[in-house]
Design an enzyme around this catalytic site. Structure first.
Site, PDB file in Angstrom:
ATOM      1  N   LYS A   9       0.684  -1.279  -0.049  1.00 26.84           N
ATOM      2  CA  LYS A   9       0.036   0.012   0.094  1.00 26.84           C
ATOM      3  C   LYS A   9       1.026   1.232   0.085  1.00 26.84           C
ATOM      4  O   LYS A   9       1.995   1.047   0.125  1.00 26.84           O
ATOM      5  CB  LYS A   9      -0.852  -0.074   1.247  1.00 26.84           C
ATOM      6  CG  LYS A   9      -1.880  -1.233   1.234  1.00 26.84           C
ATOM      7  CD  LYS A   9      -2.846  -1.353   2.345  1.00 26.84           C
ATOM      8  CE  LYS A   9      -3.899  -2.484   2.528  1.00 26.84           C
ATOM      9  NZ  LYS A   9      -4.792  -2.210   3.532  1.00 26.84           N
ATOM     10  N   TYR A  49     -12.082  -2.922  -3.259  1.00 29.56           N
ATOM     11  CA  TYR A  49     -12.745  -3.150  -1.972  1.00 29.56           C
ATOM     12  C   TYR A  49     -14.069  -3.039  -1.798  1.00 29.56           C
ATOM     13  O   TYR A  49     -14.699  -2.814  -0.835  1.00 29.56           O
ATOM     14  CB  TYR A  49     -12.066  -1.811  -1.023  1.00 29.56           C
ATOM     15  CG  TYR A  49     -10.784  -1.727  -0.637  1.00 29.56           C
ATOM     16  CD1 TYR A  49     -10.379  -2.978   0.472  1.00 29.56           C
ATOM     17  CD2 TYR A  49      -9.771  -1.022  -0.996  1.00 29.56           C
ATOM     18  CE1 TYR A  49      -9.126  -3.151   0.696  1.00 29.56           C
ATOM     19  CE2 TYR A  49      -8.476  -1.208  -0.374  1.00 29.56           C
ATOM     20  CZ  TYR A  49      -8.216  -2.237   0.198  1.00 29.56           C
ATOM     21  OH  TYR A  49      -6.778  -2.311   0.755  1.00 29.56           O
ATOM     22  N   PHE A  57     -15.788   3.149   7.098  1.00 33.74           N
ATOM     23  CA  PHE A  57     -14.322   3.712   6.902  1.00 33.74           C
ATOM     24  C   PHE A  57     -13.962   3.636   5.225  1.00 33.74           C
ATOM     25  O   PHE A  57     -12.923   3.845   4.910  1.00 33.74           O
ATOM     26  CB  PHE A  57     -13.455   2.699   7.487  1.00 33.74           C
ATOM     27  CG  PHE A  57     -13.562   1.330   7.371  1.00 33.74           C
ATOM     28  CD1 PHE A  57     -12.868   0.727   6.158  1.00 33.74           C
ATOM     29  CD2 PHE A  57     -14.197   0.232   8.225  1.00 33.74           C
ATOM     30  CE1 PHE A  57     -12.799  -0.718   5.962  1.00 33.74           C
ATOM     31  CE2 PHE A  57     -14.080  -1.043   7.913  1.00 33.74           C
ATOM     32  CZ  PHE A  57     -13.747  -1.650   6.763  1.00 33.74           C
ATOM     33  N   ARG A  85      -1.102 -14.828   4.237  1.00 37.62           N
ATOM     34  CA  ARG A  85      -2.007 -14.175   5.300  1.00 37.62           C
ATOM     35  C   ARG A  85      -1.212 -14.257   6.585  1.00 37.62           C
ATOM     36  O   ARG A  85      -1.221 -13.298   7.320  1.00 37.62           O
ATOM     37  CB  ARG A  85      -3.637 -14.714   5.299  1.00 37.62           C
ATOM     38  CG  ARG A  85      -4.267 -14.410   4.147  1.00 37.62           C
ATOM     39  CD  ARG A  85      -4.738 -13.180   4.056  1.00 37.62           C
ATOM     40  NE  ARG A  85      -5.956 -12.758   5.019  1.00 37.62           N
ATOM     41  CZ  ARG A  85      -6.639 -11.741   5.194  1.00 37.62           C
ATOM     42  NH1 ARG A  85      -6.729 -10.827   3.970  1.00 37.62           N
ATOM     43  NH2 ARG A  85      -7.403 -11.600   5.881  1.00 37.62           N
ATOM     44  N   THR A  91      -5.045  -7.563  10.743  1.00 35.79           N
ATOM     45  CA  THR A  91      -5.369  -6.242   9.876  1.00 35.79           C
ATOM     46  C   THR A  91      -4.926  -5.110  10.838  1.00 35.79           C
ATOM     47  O   THR A  91      -4.387  -3.995  10.355  1.00 35.79           O
ATOM     48  CB  THR A  91      -7.011  -6.086   9.971  1.00 35.79           C
ATOM     49  OG1 THR A  91      -7.357  -7.419   9.069  1.00 35.79           O
ATOM     50  CG2 THR A  91      -7.425  -4.990   9.016  1.00 35.79           C
ATOM     51  N   ARG A 102       2.995  -6.576   9.141  1.00 37.85           N
ATOM     52  CA  ARG A 102       1.991  -5.612   9.808  1.00 37.85           C
ATOM     53  C   ARG A 102       2.638  -5.239  10.951  1.00 37.85           C
ATOM     54  O   ARG A 102       2.559  -3.894  11.494  1.00 37.85           O
ATOM     55  CB  ARG A 102       0.647  -5.836   9.849  1.00 37.85           C
ATOM     56  CG  ARG A 102       0.010  -5.925   8.187  1.00 37.85           C
ATOM     57  CD  ARG A 102      -1.362  -6.397   8.230  1.00 37.85           C
ATOM     58  NE  ARG A 102      -2.231  -5.930   7.076  1.00 37.85           N
ATOM     59  CZ  ARG A 102      -3.315  -6.463   6.548  1.00 37.85           C
ATOM     60  NH1 ARG A 102      -3.912  -7.200   7.459  1.00 37.85           N
ATOM     61  NH2 ARG A 102      -3.831  -5.913   5.423  1.00 37.85           N
ATOM     62  N   ASN A 112      -1.565  -0.109   7.270  1.00 40.38           N
ATOM     63  CA  ASN A 112      -1.132  -1.461   7.581  1.00 40.38           C
ATOM     64  C   ASN A 112      -0.551  -2.180   6.426  1.00 40.38           C
ATOM     65  O   ASN A 112      -0.222  -3.170   6.200  1.00 40.38           O
ATOM     66  CB  ASN A 112      -2.460  -2.236   8.065  1.00 40.38           C
ATOM     67  CG  ASN A 112      -3.374  -2.711   7.112  1.00 40.38           C
ATOM     68  OD1 ASN A 112      -3.097  -2.090   5.651  1.00 40.38           O
ATOM     69  ND2 ASN A 112      -4.371  -3.395   7.516  1.00 40.38           N
ATOM     70  N   HIS A 115      -1.846  -5.654   1.283  1.00 45.86           N
ATOM     71  CA  HIS A 115      -2.781  -6.349   1.279  1.00 45.86           C
ATOM     72  C   HIS A 115      -2.700  -7.610   0.600  1.00 45.86           C
ATOM     73  O   HIS A 115      -1.725  -7.881   0.041  1.00 45.86           O
ATOM     74  CB  HIS A 115      -3.709  -5.814   0.133  1.00 45.86           C
ATOM     75  CG  HIS A 115      -4.815  -6.235  -0.557  1.00 45.86           C
ATOM     76  ND1 HIS A 115      -6.253  -6.492   0.213  1.00 45.86           N
ATOM     77  CD2 HIS A 115      -4.922  -7.499  -1.301  1.00 45.86           C
ATOM     78  CE1 HIS A 115      -6.754  -7.383  -0.480  1.00 45.86           C
ATOM     79  NE2 HIS A 115      -6.326  -7.877  -1.551  1.00 45.86           N
ATOM     80  N   GLU A 126      -9.002 -10.318  -7.860  1.00 42.23           N
ATOM     81  CA  GLU A 126      -8.114  -9.263  -7.773  1.00 42.23           C
ATOM     82  C   GLU A 126      -6.997  -9.311  -8.842  1.00 42.23           C
ATOM     83  O   GLU A 126      -6.486  -8.404  -9.115  1.00 42.23           O
ATOM     84  CB  GLU A 126      -7.520  -9.318  -6.315  1.00 42.23           C
ATOM     85  CG  GLU A 126      -8.690  -9.022  -4.984  1.00 42.23           C
ATOM     86  CD  GLU A 126      -8.422  -9.379  -3.735  1.00 42.23           C
ATOM     87  OE1 GLU A 126      -7.246  -9.788  -3.311  1.00 42.23           O
ATOM     88  OE2 GLU A 126      -9.350  -9.103  -2.848  1.00 42.23           O
TER      89      GLU A 126
HETATM   90  P1  IDP Z   1      -7.555  -7.411   5.567  1.00 47.73           P
HETATM   91  O1  IDP Z   1      -6.783  -6.241   4.812  1.00 47.73           O
HETATM   92  O2  IDP Z   1      -6.654  -7.822   6.853  1.00 47.73           O
HETATM   93  O3  IDP Z   1      -7.946  -8.637   4.722  1.00 47.73           O
HETATM   94  P2  IDP Z   1     -10.226  -6.182   5.756  1.00 47.73           P
HETATM   95  O4  IDP Z   1     -11.093  -6.334   6.843  1.00 47.73           O
HETATM   96  O5  IDP Z   1     -10.436  -6.932   4.374  1.00 47.73           O
HETATM   97  O6  IDP Z   1      -8.628  -6.514   6.317  1.00 47.73           O
HETATM   98  O7  IDP Z   1     -10.254  -4.805   5.509  1.00 47.73           O
HETATM   99  C1  IDP Z   1      -9.691  -4.336   4.537  1.00 47.73           C
HETATM  100  C2  IDP Z   1      -8.671  -3.095   4.761  1.00 47.73           C
HETATM  101  O8  IDP Z   1      -9.579  -2.027   5.183  1.00 47.73           O
HETATM  102  C3  IDP Z   1      -7.834  -3.188   5.895  1.00 47.73           C
HETATM  103  O9  IDP Z   1      -6.629  -3.772   5.483  1.00 47.73           O
HETATM  104  C4  IDP Z   1      -7.612  -1.925   6.528  1.00 47.73           C
HETATM  105  O10 IDP Z   1      -6.746  -1.103   5.681  1.00 47.73           O
HETATM  106  C5  IDP Z   1      -8.830  -1.369   6.294  1.00 47.73           C
HETATM  107  N1  IDP Z   1      -9.802  -1.406   7.484  1.00 47.73           N
HETATM  108  C6  IDP Z   1     -10.386  -2.572   8.030  1.00 47.73           C
HETATM  109  N2  IDP Z   1     -10.808  -2.477   9.104  1.00 47.73           N
HETATM  110  C7  IDP Z   1     -10.840  -1.004   9.444  1.00 47.73           C
HETATM  111  C8  IDP Z   1     -11.331  -0.246  10.405  1.00 47.73           C
HETATM  112  O11 IDP Z   1     -12.256  -0.702  11.330  1.00 47.73           O
HETATM  113  N3  IDP Z   1     -11.104   0.843  10.378  1.00 47.73           N
HETATM  114  C9  IDP Z   1     -10.312   1.624   9.414  1.00 47.73           C
HETATM  115  N4  IDP Z   1      -9.897   0.963   8.413  1.00 47.73           N
HETATM  116  C10 IDP Z   1     -10.089  -0.317   8.370  1.00 47.73           C
HETATM  117 MG    MG Z   2      -9.371  -8.299   3.126  1.00 44.45          MG
END
Ligand code: IDP
Ligand code: MG
Length: 133
Positions: A9, A49, A57, A85, A91, A102, A112, A115, A126
């Protein structure tokens, strides 16, 4: 052979940790199949997304991912979707296991660093979005 979609990212590109991230995947014996550097459009960000479109968010997520260059990649190897993963970590970097990408480089749940696809279906979707569209 299984493939997954991995993307550094904008915060990871900014911190100059692309090389260290690639090294971690190479050390696991995985093969890099595609890579690119680009600043993604709002349209691509929203498609990528899509699953989060109703979350509060979502707008911040789209702004962040389009805020600067990203480094999308396709990696290949046995069981790579799940293993990637593991390498990436939770996350929220504060909850990620020590030694994960991360935990080492992430600063917040939104910043973070990386992805990684969470399923076979999303990996295909994707990879197609970023490399075959
Ligand atoms: P992942 O990247 O670990 O698969 P996901 O739940 O798919 O996590 O969420 C996608 C992205 O959205 C996360 O990597 C993070 O950058 C962002 N995100 C997820 N949950 C939150 C939140 O509660 N607040 C702000 N950003 C979030
Ligand atoms: Mg995800």
């Amino acid at each position: 052979m299984e493939q997954t979609f991995i993307m550094v990212k904008p915060d990871g590109v900014e911190q100059a940790v692309i090389g260290q991230i690639i090294s971690r995947f190479e050390a696991k014996g995985y093969q890099l199949v595609h890579a690119s550097v680009l600043t993604i459009s709002e349209e691509l960000a929203k498609k990528h997304y899509e699953a989060h479109k109703d979350r509060d968010f979502f707008d911040d997520l789209v702004s962040f991912i389009t805020s600067g260059p990203v480094f999308p990649m396709v990696w290949q190897g046995e069981n790579i979707i799940e293993e990637a993963r593991e390498l990436i970590g939770a996350t929220n970097p504060k909850e990620a296991k020590a030694g994960t990408i991360r935990a080492d480089f992430g600063t917040s749940i939104s910043n973070n660093v990386i992805h990684g696809s969470d399923s076979k279906e999303n990996a295909i979707r994707e990879i197609d979005l970023f490399f075959h569209s």
